[in-house]
Design a protein around this motif. Structure first.
Motif, PDB file in Angstrom:
ATOM      1  N   GLN A 439       0.831  -1.208   0.000  1.00  0.00           N
ATOM      2  CA  GLN A 439       0.000   0.000   0.000  1.00  0.00           C
ATOM      3  C   GLN A 439       0.864   1.256   0.000  1.00  0.00           C
ATOM      4  OE1 GLN A 439      -2.411  -0.811   3.473  1.00  0.00           O
ATOM      5  NE2 GLN A 439      -4.168  -1.396   2.228  1.00  0.00           N
ATOM      6  N   GLU A 440       1.965   1.225   0.741  1.00  0.00           N
ATOM      7  CA  GLU A 440       2.864   2.375   0.763  1.00  0.00           C
ATOM      8  C   GLU A 440       3.510   2.558  -0.619  1.00  0.00           C
ATOM      9  OE1 GLU A 440       4.965   5.668   1.864  1.00  0.00           O
ATOM     10  OE2 GLU A 440       3.301   4.660   2.895  1.00  0.00           O
ATOM     11  N   ALA A 441       3.899   1.462  -1.253  1.00  0.00           N
ATOM     12  CA  ALA A 441       4.465   1.559  -2.602  1.00  0.00           C
ATOM     13  C   ALA A 441       3.441   2.121  -3.578  1.00  0.00           C
ATOM     14  CB  ALA A 441       4.945   0.180  -3.064  1.00  0.00           C
ATOM     15  N   GLN A 442       2.174   1.730  -3.428  1.00  0.00           N
ATOM     16  CA  GLN A 442       1.118   2.244  -4.310  1.00  0.00           C
ATOM     17  C   GLN A 442       0.903   3.736  -4.089  1.00  0.00           C
ATOM     18  OE1 GLN A 442      -2.393  -0.211  -4.626  1.00  0.00           O
ATOM     19  NE2 GLN A 442      -3.716   1.568  -4.936  1.00  0.00           N
ATOM     20  N   ARG A 443       0.947   4.184  -2.825  1.00  0.00           N
ATOM     21  CA  ARG A 443       0.794   5.615  -2.544  1.00  0.00           C
ATOM     22  C   ARG A 443       1.940   6.422  -3.158  1.00  0.00           C
ATOM     23  NH1 ARG A 443      -1.321   3.674   2.475  1.00  0.00           N
ATOM     24  NH2 ARG A 443       0.765   3.613   3.389  1.00  0.00           N
ATOM     25  N   GLU A 444       3.147   5.879  -3.071  1.00  0.00           N
ATOM     26  CA  GLU A 444       4.295   6.596  -3.644  1.00  0.00           C
ATOM     27  C   GLU A 444       4.167   6.702  -5.160  1.00  0.00           C
ATOM     28  OE1 GLU A 444       7.687   4.466  -2.320  1.00  0.00           O
ATOM     29  OE2 GLU A 444       7.579   5.202  -0.244  1.00  0.00           O
ATOM     30  N   LEU A 445       3.725   5.622  -5.817  1.00  0.00           N
ATOM     31  CA  LEU A 445       3.536   5.673  -7.266  1.00  0.00           C
ATOM     32  C   LEU A 445       2.423   6.648  -7.646  1.00  0.00           C
ATOM     33  CD1 LEU A 445       3.898   1.916  -8.290  1.00  0.00           C
ATOM     34  CD2 LEU A 445       5.329   3.808  -9.081  1.00  0.00           C
ATOM     35  N   SER A 446       1.335   6.672  -6.866  1.00  0.00           N
ATOM     36  CA  SER A 446       0.233   7.607  -7.142  1.00  0.00           C
ATOM     37  C   SER A 446       0.705   9.044  -7.006  1.00  0.00           C
ATOM     38  CB  SER A 446      -0.926   7.334  -6.181  1.00  0.00           C
ATOM     39  OG  SER A 446      -1.468   6.053  -6.388  1.00  0.00           O
ATOM     40  N   ALA A 447       1.515   9.307  -5.973  1.00  0.00           N
ATOM     41  CA  ALA A 447       2.028  10.659  -5.778  1.00  0.00           C
ATOM     42  C   ALA A 447       2.955  11.057  -6.935  1.00  0.00           C
ATOM     43  CB  ALA A 447       2.783  10.737  -4.450  1.00  0.00           C
ATOM     44  N   ASN A 450       0.807  11.850  -9.996  1.00  0.00           N
ATOM     45  CA  ASN A 450       0.163  13.166  -9.889  1.00  0.00           C
ATOM     46  C   ASN A 450       1.171  14.289 -10.121  1.00  0.00           C
ATOM     47  OD1 ASN A 450      -2.341  12.052  -9.322  1.00  0.00           O
ATOM     48  ND2 ASN A 450      -1.981  12.029  -7.102  1.00  0.00           N
ATOM     49  N   HIS A 451       2.405  14.082  -9.643  1.00  0.00           N
ATOM     50  CA  HIS A 451       3.438  15.088  -9.831  1.00  0.00           C
ATOM     51  C   HIS A 451       3.762  15.270 -11.317  1.00  0.00           C
ATOM     52  CE1 HIS A 451       7.041  17.461  -9.172  1.00  0.00           C
ATOM     53  NE2 HIS A 451       7.758  16.567  -9.849  1.00  0.00           N
ATOM     54  N   ILE A 452       3.820  14.157 -12.035  1.00  0.00           N
ATOM     55  CA  ILE A 452       4.103  14.228 -13.473  1.00  0.00           C
ATOM     56  C   ILE A 452       2.969  14.942 -14.207  1.00  0.00           C
ATOM     57  CG2 ILE A 452       4.448  12.864 -15.572  1.00  0.00           C
ATOM     58  CD1 ILE A 452       5.809  10.744 -13.831  1.00  0.00           C
ATOM     59  N   LYS A 453       1.725  14.624 -13.840  1.00  0.00           N
ATOM     60  CA  LYS A 453       0.568  15.208 -14.516  1.00  0.00           C
ATOM     61  C   LYS A 453       0.475  16.723 -14.311  1.00  0.00           C
ATOM     62  CE  LYS A 453      -2.433  11.134 -14.517  1.00  0.00           C
ATOM     63  NZ  LYS A 453      -3.703  10.548 -13.992  1.00  0.00           N
ATOM     64  N   GLU A 454       1.029  17.208 -13.199  1.00  0.00           N
ATOM     65  CA  GLU A 454       0.970  18.638 -12.914  1.00  0.00           C
ATOM     66  C   GLU A 454       1.918  19.447 -13.800  1.00  0.00           C
ATOM     67  OE1 GLU A 454       1.876  18.830  -8.814  1.00  0.00           O
ATOM     68  OE2 GLU A 454      -0.110  18.150  -8.135  1.00  0.00           O
ATOM     69  N   GLN A 455       2.846  18.767 -14.463  1.00  0.00           N
ATOM     70  CA  GLN A 455       3.823  19.455 -15.303  1.00  0.00           C
ATOM     71  C   GLN A 455       3.333  19.500 -16.757  1.00  0.00           C
ATOM     72  OE1 GLN A 455       7.945  18.142 -14.496  1.00  0.00           O
ATOM     73  NE2 GLN A 455       7.060  16.798 -12.919  1.00  0.00           N
ATOM     74  N   GLN A 456       3.956  20.403 -17.509  1.00  0.00           N
ATOM     75  CA  GLN A 456       3.654  20.460 -18.944  1.00  0.00           C
ATOM     76  C   GLN A 456       4.273  19.237 -19.621  1.00  0.00           C
ATOM     77  OE1 GLN A 456       4.839  24.091 -20.810  1.00  0.00           O
ATOM     78  NE2 GLN A 456       4.013  23.537 -22.807  1.00  0.00           N
ATOM     79  N   ILE A 457       3.400  18.446 -20.244  1.00  0.00           N
ATOM     80  CA  ILE A 457       3.850  17.162 -20.780  1.00  0.00           C
ATOM     81  C   ILE A 457       4.675  17.360 -22.056  1.00  0.00           C
ATOM     82  CG2 ILE A 457       3.130  14.910 -21.641  1.00  0.00           C
ATOM     83  CD1 ILE A 457       2.581  15.347 -18.694  1.00  0.00           C
ATOM     84  N   SER A 458       5.918  16.894 -21.979  1.00  0.00           N
ATOM     85  CA  SER A 458       6.818  16.884 -23.140  1.00  0.00           C
ATOM     86  C   SER A 458       6.943  15.444 -23.616  1.00  0.00           C
ATOM     87  CB  SER A 458       8.190  17.422 -22.734  1.00  0.00           C
ATOM     88  OG  SER A 458       8.778  16.581 -21.758  1.00  0.00           O
ATOM     89  N   PRO A 459       7.536  15.209 -24.798  1.00  0.00           N
ATOM     90  CA  PRO A 459       7.709  13.817 -25.243  1.00  0.00           C
ATOM     91  C   PRO A 459       8.459  12.961 -24.230  1.00  0.00           C
ATOM     92  CG  PRO A 459       8.091  15.325 -27.063  1.00  0.00           C
ATOM     93  CD  PRO A 459       7.926  16.186 -25.848  1.00  0.00           C
ATOM     94  N   GLN A 464       7.794   8.939 -19.240  1.00  0.00           N
ATOM     95  CA  GLN A 464       7.752   8.701 -17.797  1.00  0.00           C
ATOM     96  C   GLN A 464       6.328   8.466 -17.316  1.00  0.00           C
ATOM     97  OE1 GLN A 464       9.926  11.490 -15.354  1.00  0.00           O
ATOM     98  NE2 GLN A 464      11.366  11.958 -17.011  1.00  0.00           N
ATOM     99  N   LEU A 465       5.386   9.254 -17.871  1.00  0.00           N
ATOM    100  CA  LEU A 465       3.979   9.128 -17.492  1.00  0.00           C
ATOM    101  C   LEU A 465       3.450   7.734 -17.830  1.00  0.00           C
ATOM    102  CD1 LEU A 465       1.359  10.446 -16.451  1.00  0.00           C
ATOM    103  CD2 LEU A 465       0.931  11.221 -18.792  1.00  0.00           C
ATOM    104  N   ASP A 466       3.752   7.263 -19.040  1.00  0.00           N
ATOM    105  CA  ASP A 466       3.286   5.943 -19.454  1.00  0.00           C
ATOM    106  C   ASP A 466       3.870   4.840 -18.568  1.00  0.00           C
ATOM    107  OD1 ASP A 466       1.888   7.195 -21.443  1.00  0.00           O
ATOM    108  OD2 ASP A 466       3.376   6.776 -23.015  1.00  0.00           O
ATOM    109  N   MET A 467       5.153   4.965 -18.261  1.00  0.00           N
ATOM    110  CA  MET A 467       5.792   3.966 -17.408  1.00  0.00           C
ATOM    111  C   MET A 467       5.193   3.974 -16.009  1.00  0.00           C
ATOM    112  SD  MET A 467       9.830   4.352 -18.459  1.00  0.00           S
ATOM    113  CE  MET A 467      10.303   3.179 -17.204  1.00  0.00           C
ATOM    114  N   CYS A 468       4.980   5.165 -15.480  1.00  0.00           N
ATOM    115  CA  CYS A 468       4.434   5.280 -14.121  1.00  0.00           C
ATOM    116  C   CYS A 468       3.025   4.705 -14.060  1.00  0.00           C
ATOM    117  CB  CYS A 468       4.439   6.738 -13.683  1.00  0.00           C
ATOM    118  SG  CYS A 468       4.096   6.969 -11.918  1.00  0.00           S
ATOM    119  N   GLN A 469       2.227   4.949 -15.077  1.00  0.00           N
ATOM    120  CA  GLN A 469       0.871   4.396 -15.116  1.00  0.00           C
ATOM    121  C   GLN A 469       0.905   2.878 -15.192  1.00  0.00           C
ATOM    122  OE1 GLN A 469      -0.623   6.583 -18.493  1.00  0.00           O
ATOM    123  NE2 GLN A 469      -1.760   8.030 -17.204  1.00  0.00           N
ATOM    124  N   SER A 470       1.838   2.336 -15.977  1.00  0.00           N
ATOM    125  CA  SER A 470       1.973   0.884 -16.085  1.00  0.00           C
ATOM    126  C   SER A 470       2.401   0.270 -14.753  1.00  0.00           C
ATOM    127  CB  SER A 470       2.987   0.538 -17.175  1.00  0.00           C
ATOM    128  OG  SER A 470       3.208  -0.859 -17.241  1.00  0.00           O
TER     129      SER A 470
END
Length: 547
Positions: A439-447, A450-459, A464-470
């Motif tokens: 559960q702690e690992a899942q919370r860290e991945l969720s955080a 969310n941090h990646i999504k808050e930034q302007q998405i570059s290629p 990184q976003l795709d990997m983190c979601q996977s």
């Protein structure tokens, strides 16, 4: 009252009576109340006392024409409650009182909003719709409208023993004629020949998951299957993977996953002349084992005499046809120590320390012993067991079965039923720790996501976003598996607690101390007859035992 007006105020839902003041003053109030009770708004009126008070106040107010609020209209109301963890859905219906009833469509919409997806009573919609209609005699009702499909329990697999072992030889004295049994005659040493059937496996039958009324899966409790594996001197029969047979002449020995056939070392006695014994197979001692001697074997041990003050260790069973005796030192540790991964069987035991990976069988009497069995302790061969256990400390996983427990003098005897419970609790704690980690690992991945999504998405950031979601999807799967592991461990812990028992078929005396883990205890301060001690209602309980 034909010239009078009786109407429903659409804005306030009040039932209003409009009358000329003179008519109201001249009228008999009881007559007015009786007439109102026959109107179309009868189900929405106040009770008679309130109506009298309202009419009286209107007369006193002297407004002409008089306006009297005589009731309150309400629409039908339907509330759905999901109870017992989704096992049932209960509807609470208040019928319409002068207001709108509920149509079939209204009720279906309310069910859907409550999340009911399974187990709905097909007549529930009709019943509720009919009961919601305006009815002066209708009352609020509560009824079950949907039921979950409970899980179907499976069956654990089992291994059926097809041939006796050395332990069984001692537990089953031979017949000495019609109606007679010679307790000293145990027959010939058990052996099997090549091709003899040893064990048959009955595979486990899986259960079937249930479904809550909201459509969630209720996992069927897991079943335990038994492995049946070939071992030394045994193999699976050709064409039958569930039958184990012997591949040579020898002594059958039970293992954790089947049975093996081993050679046997036979000795007249174990003493200073033979020295200590260490052997990979079975050992048969035809007479006594002398004091201070040691025997360590990789199979079973059969001793046809007595043992006193010696140490015996066996990977299989330990069987003693006579008695096991020891002496306690200043630390109350016995000089006689028996330890087996299987069962331990003896006729008598006194001041002995006995540990069994399965069960302990004492045919007659155990005095001031320390007995530890992962399964159960049986004192006496009868059913129910009628042997005597006095004093000492008993530590079992399932049960203790005897005829007399303790002594009339109130000898202190401690029975701890926690062996299997402690293991199940350890498993639960480890499952909870694994779940907390995931559960702690899942919370860290969720955080991080969310941090990646808050930034302007570059290629680069998109990669990184795709990997983190996977990673997060995989982590959720792992966490769910750990949650199921905790549920399974909780079920197993409850089953263990509810399965422990002590059966005393004759007398349970004072001075007995029973315990389960560190949470539950029970002691006796007087003597009892046949008794059963068990766990129920979050406590250890004692009740009369009936055969």
């Amino acid at each position: 009252m034909l010239k009078d007006k009786l109407l429903l105020n659409q804005e306030t839902n009040n039932i209003e009576l409009h009358m000329q003041l003179s008519r109201l003053q001249e009228a008999d109030l009881d007559s007015i109340v009786a007439t109102l009770s026959k109107s179309r708004y009868a189900s929405s009126l106040f009770d008679n006392n309130q109506l009298h008070q309202a009419l009286t106040k209107a007369i006193e107010a002297k407004s002409d024409p008089a306006l009297v609020i005589i009731g309150k209209a309400s629409d039908a109301e339907l509330t759905i409650h999901i109870e017992d963890g989704g096992m049932i859905a209960v509807a609470e219906l208040r019928p319409a009182r002068g207001g709108k009833s509920l149509s079939h469509t209204d009720i279906v919409r309310i069910f859907a909003k409550a999340g009911i997806k399974h187990g709905l009573n097909p007549r529930a919609v009709d019943i509720l719709s009919e009961h919601s209609k305006k009815n002066s005699s209708a009352r609020k009702i509560r009824c079950t409208v949907a039921k979950a499909t409970p899980p179907i329990f499976g069956k654990d697999g089992k291994l059926e023993q097809l041939t006796p072992t050395l332990k069984d030889r001692v537990l089953r004295p031979q017949s000495a004629g019609v109606g007679k049994v010679d307790p000293r005659d145990f027959g010939a040493i058990i052996s099997v020949s090549e091709g003899s059937p040893l064990l048959r496996r009955t595979p486990a039958i899986q259960g079937k998951d249930g479904i809550t009324v909201t459509g969630n899966v209720i996992p069927a409790p897991p079943v335990q299957d038994n492995l049946l594996e070939a071992a030394d001197g045994a193999d699976l029969k050709d064409g039958d993977e569930n039958l184990l047979v012997a591949t040579r002449l020898g002594i059958p020995v039970l293992t954790d996953t089947g049975m093996k056939v081993v050679d046997t070392l036979e000795l007249d006695s174990v003493d200073n002349r033979s020295g200590h014994i260490e052997y990979l197979g079975n050992v048969v001692v035809k007479n006594d084992v002398a004091e201070s001697m040691r025997i360590k074997v990789g199979g079973d041990v059969l001793i046809m005499g007595n043992i006193e003050g010696c140490i015996i260790e066996a990977e299989g069973d330990i069987t003693i046809e006579k008695g096991a005796y020891g002496h306690l030192n200043e630390n109350n540790i016995s000089s006689c120590q028996l330890s087996a991964r299987g069962d331990v069987v003896a006729t008598m035991a006194q001041n002995a320390g006995i540990t069994a990976g399965k069960s302990i069988h004492i045919k007659k009497q155990a005095l001031h012993c320390t007995l530890s069995a992962a399964d159960s302790v049986f004192i006496g061969l009868q059913t129910p067991n009628e042997g005597t256990l006095i004093g000492g400390h008993i530590y079992v996983g399932k049960g203790l079965y005897c005829g007399e427990l303790g002594a009339p003098a109130g000898v202190s005897t401690a029975i701890n039923l926690s062996h299997a419970y402690d293991l199940a609790m350890l498993e639960l704690e480890q499952s909870r720790e694994r779940l907390a980690t995931e559960q702690e690992a899942q919370r860290e991945l969720s955080a991080e996501l969310n941090h990646i999504k808050e930034q302007q998405i570059s290629p680069e950031l998109q990669v990184q976003l795709d990997m983190c979601q996977s990673f997060l999807r995989d982590q959720k799967t792992t966490t769910e598996a750990c949650e199921f592991g905790v549920q399974t461990a909780n079920i197993r812990l409850s089953r263990v607690a509810e399965s422990v028992e002590v059966i005393v078929s004759k007398n349970a005396f004072s001075g007995l101390e029973f315990s389960l883990s560190d949470q539950w205890a029970l002691s006796t301060s007087r003597d009892y007859g046949p008794s059963k001690i068990f766990y129920s209602g979050n406590s250890l309980q004692l009740e009369p035992y009936t055969r």
